[in-house]
Motif scaffolding. Sequence first.
Motif, short mmCIF file in Angstrom:
data_model
loop_
_atom_site.label_atom_id
_atom_site.label_comp_id
_atom_site.label_asym_id
_atom_site.label_seq_id
_atom_site.Cartn_x
_atom_site.Cartn_y
_atom_site.Cartn_z
N GLN A 17 0.84 -1.19 0.00
CA GLN A 17 0.00 0.00 0.00
C GLN A 17 0.89 1.25 0.00
O GLN A 17 1.84 1.34 0.76
CB GLN A 17 -0.88 0.02 1.26
N SER A 18 0.55 2.19 -0.88
CA SER A 18 1.24 3.48 -0.88
C SER A 18 0.21 4.58 -0.70
O SER A 18 -1.00 4.32 -0.66
CB SER A 18 2.02 3.68 -2.19
N SER A 19 0.66 5.81 -0.61
CA SER A 19 -0.26 6.93 -0.39
C SER A 19 -1.17 7.18 -1.59
O SER A 19 -2.28 7.68 -1.45
CB SER A 19 0.52 8.20 -0.07
N LYS A 20 -0.71 6.81 -2.79
CA LYS A 20 -1.47 7.09 -4.01
C LYS A 20 -2.12 5.87 -4.63
O LYS A 20 -3.11 5.99 -5.35
CB LYS A 20 -0.55 7.76 -5.04
N SER A 21 -1.55 4.69 -4.38
CA SER A 21 -2.07 3.50 -5.04
C SER A 21 -1.67 2.25 -4.27
O SER A 21 -1.07 2.32 -3.20
CB SER A 21 -1.52 3.42 -6.47
N GLU A 23 0.61 -0.98 -4.87
CA GLU A 23 1.66 -1.51 -5.73
C GLU A 23 1.55 -3.04 -5.76
O GLU A 23 1.72 -3.71 -4.75
CB GLU A 23 3.03 -1.08 -5.23
N ASP A 65 0.35 -0.34 -10.68
CA ASP A 65 -0.25 0.51 -9.65
C ASP A 65 -1.77 0.40 -9.78
O ASP A 65 -2.34 0.74 -10.82
CB ASP A 65 0.19 1.97 -9.81
N LEU A 67 -5.56 1.46 -8.64
CA LEU A 67 -6.40 2.43 -7.96
C LEU A 67 -7.26 1.70 -6.93
O LEU A 67 -7.52 0.51 -7.05
CB LEU A 67 -7.30 3.17 -8.96
N ARG A 68 -7.73 2.43 -5.93
CA ARG A 68 -8.58 1.84 -4.90
C ARG A 68 -9.82 1.19 -5.52
O ARG A 68 -10.26 0.12 -5.08
CB ARG A 68 -8.97 2.91 -3.89
#
Length: 204
Positions: A17-21, A23, A65, A67-68
Amino acid sequence: MFTGIVEETAVVAEIKQSSKSIEFTVGAKVCGRGLKIGDSVAVNGCCLTVVKLGSRSKRKLIQFDLLRETWERTNLQFARAGSLVNLERSLPANGRVGGHFMTGHIDGVGRIIRWERAGQDHVLEIAAPPDLMRYVVFKGSIAVDGISLTVATAAQKSFRIWIIPHTYEVTALRERAMGDAVNLEADLLGKYVERFLKRQRTQW
């Protein structure tokens, strides 16, 4: 565009988990050949974009990557390191369509309600959402985890397909069990026909 002929089963190497997507990294052999950043790959039937390439042992590491929304609408959310996923590279313009045309846009997630051996084959029955079942027809095509398959029986809330030994052996279906989630993409032609007929009715 894809055709539903799985090229290989890759192993999930890492999910972070990253702040934007999210991985999502897999280790592949066949599909890693000639792959470039920006290329499209179907992972369990879900079209994803390659964002990073690396290597580990004899496998090519491919990072996507997510998206949620993609994470929550597909069965990739249930994958873990070591899980198998089906891979198919996008269809070249001069490629053979061995299955049927697929966009890689998942219509919904189904649940396995029957999964048993019948002679040399396997019987797979999947419960699917009502808005997807309307596109499921007897002898029609449907993509299950990116595999182009033929509908053997279509009921009100579920459909049944037969899995031949080859498909069982070369796809991630061999890891599936009762209650597992599978990605579903209905036949693209059915969607266009429905849309066309709706427009025709409004003009009448």
